[in-house]
Every structure is written in structure tokens, then in C-alpha cells.
Design a protein around this motif. Sequence first.
Motif, PDB file in Angstrom:
ATOM      1  N   GLN A 110       0.833   5.435   5.528  1.00 29.39           N
ATOM      2  CA  GLN A 110       1.941   6.182   6.148  1.00 29.39           C
ATOM      3  C   GLN A 110       3.275   5.815   5.492  1.00 29.39           C
ATOM      4  O   GLN A 110       4.130   6.681   5.272  1.00 29.39           O
ATOM      5  CB  GLN A 110       1.999   5.896   7.656  1.00 29.39           C
ATOM      6  CG  GLN A 110       0.820   6.423   8.429  1.00 29.39           C
ATOM      7  CD  GLN A 110       0.684   7.931   8.317  1.00 29.39           C
ATOM      8  OE1 GLN A 110       1.653   8.658   8.286  1.00 29.39           O
ATOM      9  NE2 GLN A 110      -0.549   8.398   8.265  1.00 29.39           N
ATOM     10  N   ARG A 111       3.449   4.533   5.171  1.00 31.63           N
ATOM     11  CA  ARG A 111       4.667   4.095   4.481  1.00 31.63           C
ATOM     12  C   ARG A 111       4.787   4.761   3.118  1.00 31.63           C
ATOM     13  O   ARG A 111       5.858   5.221   2.720  1.00 31.63           O
ATOM     14  CB  ARG A 111       4.652   2.580   4.284  1.00 31.63           C
ATOM     15  CG  ARG A 111       5.352   1.815   5.352  1.00 31.63           C
ATOM     16  CD  ARG A 111       5.428   0.334   5.035  1.00 31.63           C
ATOM     17  NE  ARG A 111       5.924   0.059   3.714  1.00 31.63           N
ATOM     18  CZ  ARG A 111       5.306  -0.701   2.813  1.00 31.63           C
ATOM     19  NH1 ARG A 111       4.160  -1.253   3.086  1.00 31.63           N
ATOM     20  NH2 ARG A 111       5.831  -0.911   1.645  1.00 31.63           N
ATOM     21  N   MET A 112       3.662   4.807   2.388  1.00 33.32           N
ATOM     22  CA  MET A 112       3.671   5.399   1.046  1.00 33.32           C
ATOM     23  C   MET A 112       3.936   6.901   1.111  1.00 33.32           C
ATOM     24  O   MET A 112       4.609   7.462   0.244  1.00 33.32           O
ATOM     25  CB  MET A 112       2.345   5.137   0.330  1.00 33.32           C
ATOM     26  CG  MET A 112       2.111   3.702   0.002  1.00 33.32           C
ATOM     27  SD  MET A 112       3.431   3.094  -1.062  1.00 33.32           S
ATOM     28  CE  MET A 112       3.273   1.363  -0.829  1.00 33.32           C
ATOM     29  N   LYS A 113       3.418   7.565   2.139  1.00 33.17           N
ATOM     30  CA  LYS A 113       3.640   9.002   2.289  1.00 33.17           C
ATOM     31  C   LYS A 113       5.133   9.277   2.480  1.00 33.17           C
ATOM     32  O   LYS A 113       5.698  10.181   1.859  1.00 33.17           O
ATOM     33  CB  LYS A 113       2.851   9.531   3.491  1.00 33.17           C
ATOM     34  CG  LYS A 113       2.747  11.052   3.528  1.00 33.17           C
ATOM     35  CD  LYS A 113       2.123  11.550   4.803  1.00 33.17           C
ATOM     36  CE  LYS A 113       0.679  11.228   4.936  1.00 33.17           C
ATOM     37  NZ  LYS A 113       0.063  11.841   6.124  1.00 33.17           N
ATOM     38  N   LEU A 114       5.770   8.479   3.311  1.00 29.23           N
ATOM     39  CA  LEU A 114       7.204   8.625   3.547  1.00 29.23           C
ATOM     40  C   LEU A 114       7.994   8.305   2.284  1.00 29.23           C
ATOM     41  O   LEU A 114       8.959   9.006   1.943  1.00 29.23           O
ATOM     42  CB  LEU A 114       7.639   7.702   4.692  1.00 29.23           C
ATOM     43  CG  LEU A 114       9.081   7.805   5.132  1.00 29.23           C
ATOM     44  CD1 LEU A 114       9.334   9.168   5.768  1.00 29.23           C
ATOM     45  CD2 LEU A 114       9.406   6.703   6.121  1.00 29.23           C
TER      46      LEU A 114
END
Length: 190
Positions: A110-114
Motif C-alpha cells: 500500500q505504501r509503494m502504491k501511494l
Amino acid sequence: MRIERCYFCGSSVYPGKGVRFVRNDCKIFNFCRSKCHKNFKKKKNPRKAKWTKAFRKSAGKELAVDPSFEFEKRRNIPVKYDRELWANTVTAMQRVEEIKNKRQAHHIFQRMKLAKKIQKAKDIKEVERDLALIKSPAAGLKKANKIEMEGEMEDDAEVDTSINLKSSVKVREEAKVEEIHESDQEMEEN
């Protein structure tokens, strides 16, 4: 065999490794290496040192709040040995570790997607700002000449009303595709 946690960086301290410091009030501090011990003696804050687990959790880079962390808490209650209980405990520990790893991986995803969204927006903004560096002036002249040629072709199309409109649309689309390919070649040459 009890694996302790480093007070400063949060990594594991295996038996026979690291340093143990006992303060005058009988509080025990375990350190995995001298780097952690020295920083503790300098009264450094672990949440400000970027290489520590405390920093990663406070900055939101790692999962900080999760019910699976409750299983890691130290319990000093003596339990009578029971083989079946021991076997169930070991399987439960493995399952908890598996769940924790899945949740951690999901958090990182989720962090990488953001981060990808933010990076894409930055890249688009940078390209728009420095568009003059990317496009060559010659490409603008060629494009202007093509637009003039297309304008003349449209004038010819308006005179002859019996021509199918679909074919003129196809010609325009082909011209656009050729224009795109030529600009790619210009960029490669530059």
C-alpha cells in the motif's frame, strides 16, 4: 534460549551476543552491538535515528499497530510442561508469524502504491516544466508544416463532396501516427 530485543534499534539479541546494561534502578537494557550502546549513552533518541525500528514505525514505514504484536509480549507466568500444549503453541507461533508477514507485506504494498502515484505526479510536473528541453525546435517547424498541409488537404476535401468522410478521417489518423513516429526518431537522434 531467550532471544532479547535491542533497546535502541529493536533488532534481536541472541545469547552470548551484545551488551547488557543494568541501571541503578535495576532496569535492564540489552544492546545488540556497540553502536546501539554508544548512542544510548549519548542519550540519542531512537525515533530520530533512521536505521532503527523505532524510526521506521514512527515514520509509518513499518506496521506499528497490529493485534499480532500481542503474542510477542513477554510473560513471566510459569506454566507446567505439557507436550500437547507445547506442540499447539509452536504451531500457533508459526501461524502468527505467517499472518504478521502477510500484513507487513500488504502494508508495504500500500505504501509503494501511494509512492508510485506521488512519483508519477512529480514526473509529469517535471516534464511539463522542462518541455522545451525535451522538444526540439525543428519538431515544432515540421509539425507546423504538416498542419498547413492538412489544412490544404481539408480544403480539397471540402470542394469534392462525393468523397467518403470516413476515408478522410482515416487519412488524418494515419498522419497523426506518422507524426508521432517522426518525433520519436528526432528524440533518439538528439
